[in-house]
Design an enzyme around this catalytic site. Structure first.
Site, mmCIF file in Angstrom:
data_model
loop_
_atom_site.group_PDB
_atom_site.id
_atom_site.type_symbol
_atom_site.label_atom_id
_atom_site.label_comp_id
_atom_site.label_asym_id
_atom_site.label_seq_id
_atom_site.Cartn_x
_atom_site.Cartn_y
_atom_site.Cartn_z
ATOM 1 N N ARG A 1 -18.132 -2.845 9.607
ATOM 2 C CA ARG A 1 -16.741 -2.632 10.000
ATOM 3 C C ARG A 1 -16.585 -1.223 10.537
ATOM 4 N NH1 ARG A 1 -12.677 -4.652 5.275
ATOM 5 N NH2 ARG A 1 -11.683 -2.703 5.891
ATOM 6 N N ARG B 1 -9.943 7.030 4.180
ATOM 7 C CA ARG B 1 -9.244 5.900 3.534
ATOM 8 C C ARG B 1 -8.976 6.217 2.057
ATOM 9 N NH1 ARG B 1 -13.129 1.094 4.786
ATOM 10 N NH2 ARG B 1 -11.599 -0.244 3.761
ATOM 11 N N ARG C 1 0.821 -1.215 0.000
ATOM 12 C CA ARG C 1 0.000 0.000 0.000
ATOM 13 C C ARG C 1 0.850 1.258 0.000
ATOM 14 N NH1 ARG C 1 -4.906 -2.406 2.518
ATOM 15 N NH2 ARG C 1 -6.554 -0.860 2.680
ATOM 16 N N ARG D 1 -21.882 -1.986 3.299
ATOM 17 C CA ARG D 1 -21.378 -3.342 3.520
ATOM 18 C C ARG D 1 -21.683 -3.815 4.946
ATOM 19 N NH1 ARG D 1 -15.200 -4.498 1.952
ATOM 20 N NH2 ARG D 1 -14.733 -2.948 3.541
HETATM 21 P P1 AMP Z 1 -8.388 -3.437 4.112
HETATM 22 O O1 AMP Z 1 -9.242 -4.528 4.658
HETATM 23 O O2 AMP Z 1 -7.406 -3.918 3.103
HETATM 24 O O3 AMP Z 1 -9.196 -2.266 3.604
HETATM 25 O O4 AMP Z 1 -7.512 -2.894 5.336
HETATM 26 C C1 AMP Z 1 -8.124 -2.337 6.486
HETATM 27 C C2 AMP Z 1 -7.118 -1.471 7.237
HETATM 28 O O5 AMP Z 1 -6.001 -2.268 7.650
HETATM 29 C C3 AMP Z 1 -6.517 -0.333 6.425
HETATM 30 O O6 AMP Z 1 -7.331 0.827 6.403
HETATM 31 C C4 AMP Z 1 -5.201 -0.096 7.183
HETATM 32 O O7 AMP Z 1 -5.427 0.588 8.407
HETATM 33 C C5 AMP Z 1 -4.792 -1.518 7.532
HETATM 34 N N1 AMP Z 1 -3.963 -2.145 6.464
HETATM 35 C C6 AMP Z 1 -4.277 -3.216 5.698
HETATM 36 N N2 AMP Z 1 -3.297 -3.512 4.841
HETATM 37 C C7 AMP Z 1 -2.331 -2.587 5.053
HETATM 38 C C8 AMP Z 1 -1.065 -2.328 4.455
HETATM 39 N N3 AMP Z 1 -0.592 -3.085 3.451
HETATM 40 N N4 AMP Z 1 -0.336 -1.290 4.949
HETATM 41 C C9 AMP Z 1 -0.778 -0.519 5.958
HETATM 42 N N5 AMP Z 1 -1.969 -0.690 6.550
HETATM 43 C C10 AMP Z 1 -2.756 -1.715 6.106
#
Ligand code: AMP
Length: 217
Positions: free
Chosen positions: A160, A171, A88, A127
């Protein structure tokens, strides 16, 4: 097959990742899922990560890179992997590249899924996830019979913490500032391909399958 799904939150990466992983027999590695499992289990990692996640900010790179390195050491990742939500940031992508060069297992392709911002807000704020079996519903696109209960197991449907509108907007800002530069990073390496991400899940899946077939050829 070693694949990254790249796209903003709400682009449908998780939905497609499950299907691709099954079709190609590779593990679906979602850093978000691993972090949420740690939060739920109350590990030190989970406690540290939660405050970033709740705000929609990124968890620090060193935490994520260490976590992914450990995951790639597991047996099922020897045949390949599909990353969803990782990398990311450019430093994460650079660390992954170094790690994969060290193992002589380079990436095959990075599939970009692009969706308009307004559509993302609608997708994410609607969601709902079953707290018991994990099934995901959408109040508009895939509504449960009873807004509070899972159709399959009657478990409670939850939102969530980071799917509320103000956190979703943050985000998206974080994505634009920190993750979008990866498009250039992978384009420069000749790995970036565009999937048709706005259609029905079956159409999106067909588009991704076409890209994977091409990059495996
Ligand atoms: P996601 O389910 O992929 O949308 O991730 C949910 C949250 O987890 C994100 O908003 C970040 O706070 C954290 N997160 C997930 N993957 C990463 C990553 N590769 N780097 C940094 N934070 C992450």
């Amino acid at each position: 097959m070693r694949v990254i799904l790249l796209g903003p939150p709400g682009a449908g990466k998780g939905t497609q990742a499950v299907r691709i992983a099954e079709a190609y027999g590779i593990p679906h590695i979602s850093t978000g899922d691993i972090l949420r499992a740690n939060v739920k289990a109350g590990t030190d990692l989970g406690v540290e990560a939660k405050r970033f996640m709740d705000a929609g900010d990124l968890v620090p790179d060193d935490v994520i890179v260490g976590m992914v390195g450990g995951r790639l050491d597991e047996d099922d990742a020897s045949s390949g992997f599909l990353f969803d939500g990782f990398p990311r940031t450019v430093p994460q992508a650079q660390s992954l590249e170094d790690l994969l060069i060290g193992r002589e297992t380079p990436l095959d392709v990075v599939v970009r899924m692009s969706v308009a911002k307004d559509d993302i807000v609608t997708r994410l704020t609607g969601r709902r996830t079953c707290a018991q079996c994990g099934r995901i519903f959408h109040l508009v696109f895939d509504p449960p019979t009873d807004a509070a209960r899972c159709d399959d197991c009657q478990g409670e449907l939850t939102q969530r913490d980071d799917d509320t509108e103000d956190v979703v907007l943050n985000r998206l800002e974080v994505y634009a500032a920190q993750t979008e530069p990866l498009e250039h990073f992978y384009w420069e390496r000749g790995l970036l391909r565009d999937a048709e991400a706005n259609g029905a899940p079956d159409e999106v899946f067909a588009s991704i399958q076409g890209i994977l077939a091409e990059s495996a050829a």
